[in-house]
Structures are given as structure tokens and as C-alpha cells.
Design a protein around this motif. Structure first.
Motif, PDB file in Angstrom:
ATOM      1  N   PHE A   1      14.222   9.108  -2.656  1.00 18.01           N
ATOM      2  CA  PHE A   1      13.836   7.966  -1.827  1.00 18.01           C
ATOM      3  C   PHE A   1      14.248   6.679  -2.541  1.00 18.01           C
ATOM      4  N   GLU A   2      15.388   6.136  -2.116  1.00 20.07           N
ATOM      5  CA  GLU A   2      15.925   4.957  -2.803  1.00 20.07           C
ATOM      6  C   GLU A   2      15.350   3.682  -2.197  1.00 20.07           C
ATOM      7  N   VAL A   3      14.700   2.904  -3.031  1.00 19.30           N
ATOM      8  CA  VAL A   3      14.104   1.646  -2.583  1.00 19.30           C
ATOM      9  C   VAL A   3      13.928   0.757  -3.805  1.00 19.30           C
ATOM     10  N   GLU A   4      14.034  -0.562  -3.587  1.00 20.03           N
ATOM     11  CA  GLU A   4      13.971  -1.463  -4.746  1.00 20.03           C
ATOM     12  C   GLU A   4      12.563  -1.582  -5.299  1.00 20.03           C
ATOM     13  N   GLU A   5      12.533  -1.890  -6.609  1.00 20.47           N
ATOM     14  CA  GLU A   5      11.243  -1.982  -7.292  1.00 20.47           C
ATOM     15  C   GLU A   5      10.318  -3.020  -6.628  1.00 20.47           C
ATOM     16  N   ARG A   6      10.866  -4.171  -6.261  1.00 19.93           N
ATOM     17  CA  ARG A   6       9.974  -5.201  -5.711  1.00 19.93           C
ATOM     18  C   ARG A   6       9.379  -4.771  -4.365  1.00 19.93           C
ATOM     19  N   GLU A   7      10.107  -3.930  -3.630  1.00 21.77           N
ATOM     20  CA  GLU A   7       9.583  -3.424  -2.352  1.00 21.77           C
ATOM     21  C   GLU A   7       8.429  -2.437  -2.604  1.00 21.77           C
ATOM     22  N   VAL A   8       8.557  -1.586  -3.627  1.00 19.71           N
ATOM     23  CA  VAL A   8       7.455  -0.635  -3.862  1.00 19.71           C
ATOM     24  C   VAL A   8       6.204  -1.366  -4.353  1.00 19.71           C
ATOM     25  N   VAL A   9       6.389  -2.435  -5.112  1.00 19.02           N
ATOM     26  CA  VAL A   9       5.219  -3.208  -5.555  1.00 19.02           C
ATOM     27  C   VAL A   9       4.518  -3.792  -4.324  1.00 19.02           C
ATOM     28  N   LYS A  10       5.317  -4.307  -3.375  1.00 24.52           N
ATOM     29  CA  LYS A  10       4.741  -4.860  -2.140  1.00 24.52           C
ATOM     30  C   LYS A  10       3.988  -3.784  -1.372  1.00 24.52           C
ATOM     31  N   ARG A  11       4.614  -2.614  -1.252  1.00 21.65           N
ATOM     32  CA  ARG A  11       3.995  -1.533  -0.465  1.00 21.65           C
ATOM     33  C   ARG A  11       2.703  -1.035  -1.100  1.00 21.65           C
ATOM     34  N   LEU A  12       2.737  -0.866  -2.425  1.00 21.27           N
ATOM     35  CA  LEU A  12       1.530  -0.329  -3.086  1.00 21.27           C
ATOM     36  C   LEU A  12       0.390  -1.341  -3.020  1.00 21.27           C
ATOM     37  N   SER A  13       0.735  -2.638  -3.109  1.00 23.02           N
ATOM     38  CA  SER A  13      -0.301  -3.668  -3.041  1.00 23.02           C
ATOM     39  C   SER A  13      -0.898  -3.726  -1.634  1.00 23.02           C
ATOM     40  N   ALA A  14      -0.107  -3.324  -0.630  1.00 20.12           N
ATOM     41  CA  ALA A  14      -0.567  -3.410   0.767  1.00 20.12           C
ATOM     42  C   ALA A  14      -1.146  -2.080   1.268  1.00 20.12           C
ATOM     43  N   ARG A  15      -1.185  -1.067   0.386  1.00 17.66           N
ATOM     44  CA  ARG A  15      -1.663   0.247   0.868  1.00 17.66           C
ATOM     45  C   ARG A  15      -3.189   0.301   0.923  1.00 17.66           C
ATOM     46  N   ARG A  16      -3.701   0.828   2.018  1.00 21.58           N
ATOM     47  CA  ARG A  16      -5.117   1.167   2.114  1.00 21.58           C
ATOM     48  C   ARG A  16      -5.182   2.623   2.545  1.00 21.58           C
TER      49      ARG A  16
ATOM     50  N   ALA B   1     -13.763   5.890   9.378  1.00 18.67           N
ATOM     51  CA  ALA B   1     -14.342   5.645   8.044  1.00 18.67           C
ATOM     52  C   ALA B   1     -13.780   4.341   7.452  1.00 18.67           C
ATOM     53  N   ALA B   2     -14.469   3.828   6.430  1.00 20.62           N
ATOM     54  CA  ALA B   2     -14.003   2.602   5.770  1.00 20.62           C
ATOM     55  C   ALA B   2     -12.793   2.917   4.883  1.00 20.62           C
ATOM     56  N   LEU B   3     -11.788   2.065   4.964  1.00 16.47           N
ATOM     57  CA  LEU B   3     -10.589   2.262   4.131  1.00 16.47           C
ATOM     58  C   LEU B   3     -10.871   1.750   2.717  1.00 16.47           C
ATOM     59  N   PHE B   4     -10.105   2.278   1.748  1.00 17.19           N
ATOM     60  CA  PHE B   4     -10.281   1.825   0.365  1.00 17.19           C
ATOM     61  C   PHE B   4      -8.915   1.625  -0.299  1.00 17.19           C
ATOM     62  N   THR B   5      -8.935   0.868  -1.406  1.00 19.95           N
ATOM     63  CA  THR B   5      -7.730   0.687  -2.211  1.00 19.95           C
ATOM     64  C   THR B   5      -7.786   1.686  -3.353  1.00 19.95           C
ATOM     65  N   ARG B   6      -6.740   2.495  -3.514  1.00 16.56           N
ATOM     66  CA  ARG B   6      -6.731   3.467  -4.606  1.00 16.56           C
ATOM     67  C   ARG B   6      -6.878   2.759  -5.952  1.00 16.56           C
ATOM     68  N   GLU B   7      -7.626   3.387  -6.868  1.00 15.54           N
ATOM     69  CA  GLU B   7      -7.796   2.832  -8.226  1.00 15.54           C
ATOM     70  C   GLU B   7      -6.445   2.469  -8.838  1.00 15.54           C
ATOM     71  N   ASP B   8      -5.448   3.353  -8.596  1.00 15.22           N
ATOM     72  CA  ASP B   8      -4.147   3.121  -9.248  1.00 15.22           C
ATOM     73  C   ASP B   8      -3.242   2.194  -8.436  1.00 15.22           C
ATOM     74  N   ASP B   9      -3.780   1.591  -7.370  1.00 14.59           N
ATOM     75  CA  ASP B   9      -3.018   0.571  -6.642  1.00 14.59           C
ATOM     76  C   ASP B   9      -3.435  -0.839  -7.052  1.00 14.59           C
ATOM     77  N   LYS B  10      -4.200  -0.938  -8.153  1.00 20.92           N
ATOM     78  CA  LYS B  10      -4.503  -2.269  -8.685  1.00 20.92           C
ATOM     79  C   LYS B  10      -3.265  -2.776  -9.417  1.00 20.92           C
ATOM     80  N   PRO B  11      -3.029  -4.114  -9.389  1.00 27.69           N
ATOM     81  CA  PRO B  11      -1.759  -4.644  -9.893  1.00 27.69           C
ATOM     82  C   PRO B  11      -1.351  -4.156 -11.278  1.00 27.69           C
ATOM     83  N   GLU B  12      -2.302  -4.122 -12.246  1.00 25.35           N
ATOM     84  CA  GLU B  12      -1.909  -3.756 -13.613  1.00 25.35           C
ATOM     85  C   GLU B  12      -1.533  -2.278 -13.685  1.00 25.35           C
ATOM     86  N   VAL B  13      -2.163  -1.460 -12.836  1.00 32.34           N
ATOM     87  CA  VAL B  13      -1.850  -0.020 -12.866  1.00 32.34           C
ATOM     88  C   VAL B  13      -0.527   0.239 -12.128  1.00 32.34           C
ATOM     89  N   ILE B  14      -0.244  -0.546 -11.106  1.00 34.34           N
ATOM     90  CA  ILE B  14       1.036  -0.399 -10.404  1.00 34.34           C
ATOM     91  C   ILE B  14       2.182  -0.585 -11.407  1.00 34.34           C
TER      92      ILE B  14
END
Ligand code: AP5
Ligand code: MG
Length: 214
Positions: free
Chosen positions: A111-126, A152-165
């Protein structure tokens, strides 16, 4: 048919694996989902891997391969390995395990995608505990913070926090990206342009599988 989905965290492996599993009846084996289920159930394995996953590091090859070994015999013929293998040691381990059942890896979709796009996606994931995943920018739920499927209520994965990304991205570059040349030399490697909208990515996956007669 045994497919491996390889790519940056957040490149869309899970999203596409779910689509292919639903539409083409593949078994979907995501080591990340599996570990999260064990954490939610509070099992011994869950307790072992919890802090490793929240810190963005990889679970040890031994543990991962033991888990795969316990599942592989009961899997049907068409399987998507999503997020596994993640190291060259795991790739070698997978080959050995498949060989026991006279099976092999048939194709690796990168799955080829640029690094800045994956950072955007992970930050926007619920995420939802029912397994559904949203992108709050490009694919939000109808009602903010609530799952369309189960309410159910959505949540942000522990590993989707900026420093862990950023840690996960470093780990990917160090330990997982060597798999690109590993599989390329075996002639199993197919590049998918994963930066496009989901349905277009799915179309390319379908086309690749049929053109290559995989
Ligand atoms: P894992 O759960 O496998 O995480 P990952 O590889 O980091 O990948 P993600 O699930 O974050 O991303 P994805 O590629 O599945 O993208 P998704 O479809 O969700 O692993 C978690 C942890 O478990 C690891 O860090 C490690 O600690 C441990 N682990 C797991 N396997 C291991 C192994 N083999 N060895 C050792 N340790 C292991 O999409 C991401 C977001 O983007 C979503 O919001 C989605 O809605 C959105 N999106 C998807 N496609 C698109 C698109 N085309 N356009 C716009 N948005 C999109
Ligand atoms: Mg995933």
C-alpha cells in the motif's frame, strides 16, 4: 490464496482487507486486531502486549509467530494477512508455517502512500469496539462520536496519539520496510496506489488480483 497486505501504519490495509473479506469471502487475519481483542478480554497475552502496543513498538517475533501458528491450521484457503509479517524474521516464519500445510504466500500487496498522508489519516481515525473504523474528515459517522453500525461511542486508539504515531512510523521504516526488497526479489510484490479514495484503491486491488491471475 494467501495475500499479505504490507504498508505504513494508516495506509489503509485494514479498511481494504475488510472490504475484500466481505465481498470475496477471504478470511481476514489482522495481528493488530487480534492483539486488541486479547487486550479487551484481559487475557494473559493481552496483558503482555498492552504496553508494547500503546508505546508503538513491535510485539516480539516469537509471540507473533506463536499466535499465527495457533490460527493457521483452521483458516480457510483464501486468507489476507494484514499487518503481518512485519519483520524479515516473521516473513521467514510465515513461509515455514504455510509450508506445513502445503501452502505459500501468493502475492504481497504494498500500500503505497506518503508519510504525511498516513499521519493525517491516523490522526483522523476513530474506532468502534464493533470493529468499524472512521476517518473523521473523509468518512465521518452520521452523528459525531457515535458508530453508525452499533450506536456505541467511538474512541481514539492509544497508539493514534501524535507521539506514538511518529514512533510507529520510525519502527515501520527500521523493521518493516526491509520486507519491500525481501518480497520484491521473490517476485511476489505488487504496488497499490493507496493514496486515492477507498473504492478506487479497492478497484486497483481487484484488477491486480485478476490480471496477475492470483
Ligand atoms: P496494527 O493494528 O496492524 O496497526 P498498523 O499497521 O499500525 O496499521 P493501522 O491499523 O494503524 O493502519 P491500516 O493500514 O490498517 O489503516 P486503516 O485501514 O485502519 O498494529 C497495531 C500494533 O500491534 C503495532 O504497532 C504493534 O505494536 C502490534 N502488532 C501488530 N501486528 C504485529 C506484528 N506482525 N508484529 C509485531 N507487532 C505487531 O486506515 C487508517 C485510517 O485511514 C482510518 O481512519 C481509515 O478510515 C482511513 N482510510 C483508509 N483508507 C483511506 C483512504 N483511501 N482515504 C482516506 N482515508 C482512508
Ligand atoms: Mg489496521
Amino acid at each position: 490464496m494467501n495475500l499479505v497486505f504490507l504498508g505504513y501504519p494508516g495506509s489503509g490495509k485494514g479498511t481494504q482487507a475488510k472490504m475484500l473479506a466481505e465481498r470475496k469471502n477471504f478470511a481476514h487475519l489482522s495481528t493488530g486486531d487480534l492483539f486488541r481483542e486479547e487486550i479487551a478480554k484481559g487475557t494473559k497475552l493481552g496483558q503482555t502486549v498492552k504496553d508494547i502496543i500503546s508505546s508503538g513498538k513491535l510485539v516480539s517475533d516469537n509471540i507473533v509467530l506463536e499466535v499465527i501458528e495457533s490460527k493457521i491450521g483452521s483458516l480457510k484457503n483464501d486468507v489476507i494477512f494484514d499487518g503481518f509479517p512485519r519483520t524479515v524474521e516473521q516473513a521467514e516464519g510465515l513461509e515455514n508455517l504455510l509450508e506445513k500445510y502445503s501452502r505459500k504466500v501468493d502475492a504481497v500487496l504494498f500500500f503505497e502512500v506518503e508519510e504525511r498522508e498516513v499521519v493525517k489519516r491516523l490522526s483522523a481515525r476513530r474506532s468502534c469496539s464493533c470493529g468499524r473504523v472512521y476517518n473523521v474528515i473523509s468518512n465521518p459517522p452520521k452523528k459525531e462520536g457515535i458508530c453508525d453500525s452499533c450506536g456505541a461511542a467511538l474512541f481514539t486508539r492509544e497508539d493514534d496519539k501524535p507521539e506514538v504515531i511518529s514512533k510507529r512510523i520510525d519502527v515501520y521504516k527500521d523493521l518493516t520496510s526491509p520486507l519491500i526488497s525481501y518480497y520484491r526479489t521473490q517476485g511476489l510484490f505488487h504496488i497499490i496506489n493507496a493514496s486515492r479514495p477507498g473504492e478506487e484503491v479497492y478497484g486497483e486491488i481487484e484488477k491486480t488480483l485478476s490480471e496477475e491471475k492470483i
